[in-house]
Design a protein around this motif. Structure first.
Motif, PDB file in Angstrom:
ATOM      1  N   SER A 122       0.843  -1.195   0.000  1.00 20.91           N
ATOM      2  CA  SER A 122       0.000   0.000   0.000  1.00 20.91           C
ATOM      3  C   SER A 122       0.874   1.239   0.000  1.00 20.91           C
ATOM      4  O   SER A 122       1.787   1.373   0.831  1.00 20.91           O
ATOM      5  CB  SER A 122      -0.909   0.000   1.238  1.00 20.91           C
ATOM      6  N   PHE A 123       0.595   2.167  -0.950  1.00 18.95           N
ATOM      7  CA  PHE A 123       1.405   3.376  -1.083  1.00 18.95           C
ATOM      8  C   PHE A 123       0.508   4.611  -1.059  1.00 18.95           C
ATOM      9  O   PHE A 123      -0.499   4.668  -1.767  1.00 18.95           O
ATOM     10  CB  PHE A 123       2.198   3.357  -2.388  1.00 18.95           C
ATOM     11  N   THR A 124       0.871   5.571  -0.231  1.00  9.72           N
ATOM     12  CA  THR A 124       0.198   6.864  -0.173  1.00  9.72           C
ATOM     13  C   THR A 124       1.092   7.897  -0.841  1.00  9.72           C
ATOM     14  O   THR A 124       2.251   8.066  -0.462  1.00  9.72           O
ATOM     15  CB  THR A 124      -0.088   7.282   1.278  1.00  9.72           C
ATOM     16  N   VAL A 125       0.543   8.572  -1.851  1.00  9.33           N
ATOM     17  CA  VAL A 125       1.329   9.540  -2.622  1.00  9.33           C
ATOM     18  C   VAL A 125       1.168  10.930  -2.017  1.00  9.33           C
ATOM     19  O   VAL A 125       0.049  11.404  -1.793  1.00  9.33           O
ATOM     20  CB  VAL A 125       0.889   9.541  -4.097  1.00  9.33           C
ATOM     21  N   ILE A 126       2.297  11.573  -1.751  1.00  5.43           N
ATOM     22  CA  ILE A 126       2.304  12.922  -1.191  1.00  5.43           C
ATOM     23  C   ILE A 126       2.409  13.913  -2.350  1.00  5.43           C
ATOM     24  O   ILE A 126       3.392  13.904  -3.091  1.00  5.43           O
ATOM     25  CB  ILE A 126       3.491  13.115  -0.235  1.00  5.43           C
TER      26      ILE A 126
END
Length: 222
Positions: free
Chosen positions: A78-82
């Motif tokens: 799971s990746f959260t993009v800033i």
């Protein structure tokens, strides 16, 4: 380039390129699935590998399996993009009371990741023509926050009474993925006065200065 091991979730800047290297035990194949789309997976001697550029928040599921065996192992990432924010610029203008054609500027520029360019833009209105131009101001791209100083002499334009200038500063960040984003300062204005109006302004300023010094002298003498 940074190598991270045994990571299942991560916050990353927008545009980050990630290469996944997955080591499995006795697996004959591996599938990587992102939002229902099957990603291209390669295999070398030891690892299954695939790549992804992070443009938005994403979840990736990998499934490894052996031929002729129904059981399979899975793993989720799971990746959260800033997002890359716009740069910030603040500018203050100072006027020399004895040199009305000269302007001094002090300012600050900043960005969450880095800066690439600063320029001074101006628009010159004279009779029936409009001229747009700009020039770059040196900055240090290694610093996310920095101050700058600049001066501009409007006498280079040979302005006539009624001519007008609009001018401002523009700063750019260093977003290599989507392209540099720009932020603009407030717009400043200059209207060319007649000779008589300029002389009156200078006289009034000198009167104000002399009055201040006169008061100081009286206080010291008293």
């Amino acid at each position: 380039k940074e190598v991270l091991n045994n990571i299942n979730s991560l916050n990353v800047p927008r545009g980050t390129f990630i290469q996944f290297r997955i080591l499995t035990r006795d697996a004959d194949n591996l599938k990587a699935i992102e939002n229902g789309n099957i990603l291209k997976v390669k295999r070398d001697i030891r690892y299954f590998t695939f790549e992804q550029t992070m443009d938005k928040d994403v979840s990736i599921k990998t499934v490894s399996f052996r031929n002729n065996i129904k059981a399979a192992d899975s793993l989720e990432f799971s990746f959260t993009v800033i997002p890359d924010e716009y740069p910030i610029i603040q500018v203050r203008e100072e006027v020399d009371s004895t040199m009305l054609m000269l302007r001094y500027f002090t300012g600050t520029i900043s960005d969450d990741y880095g800066l690439s360019k600063l320029k001074f833009d101006y628009r010159y209105y004279s009779e029936n023509k409009v001229i747009d131009s700009s020039f770059s101001i040196n900055i240090n791209p290694e610093f996310n926050f920095q101050e700058f100083y600049n001066a501009f002499d409007f006498s280079v334009f040979n302005l006539k009474p009624g001519d007008k200038l609009e001018y401002f500063f523009t700063v750019f960040d260093n977003d290599l993925y989507a392209g540099p984003k720009a932020a603009k300062s407030q717009i400043f204005f200059f209207l060319m006065l007649t000779k008589e109006e300029m002389e009156k302004c200078v006289d009034e300023n000198w009167d104000a200065v002399n009055k201040v010094f006169g008061n100081v002298y009286e206080e010291l003498a008293g």
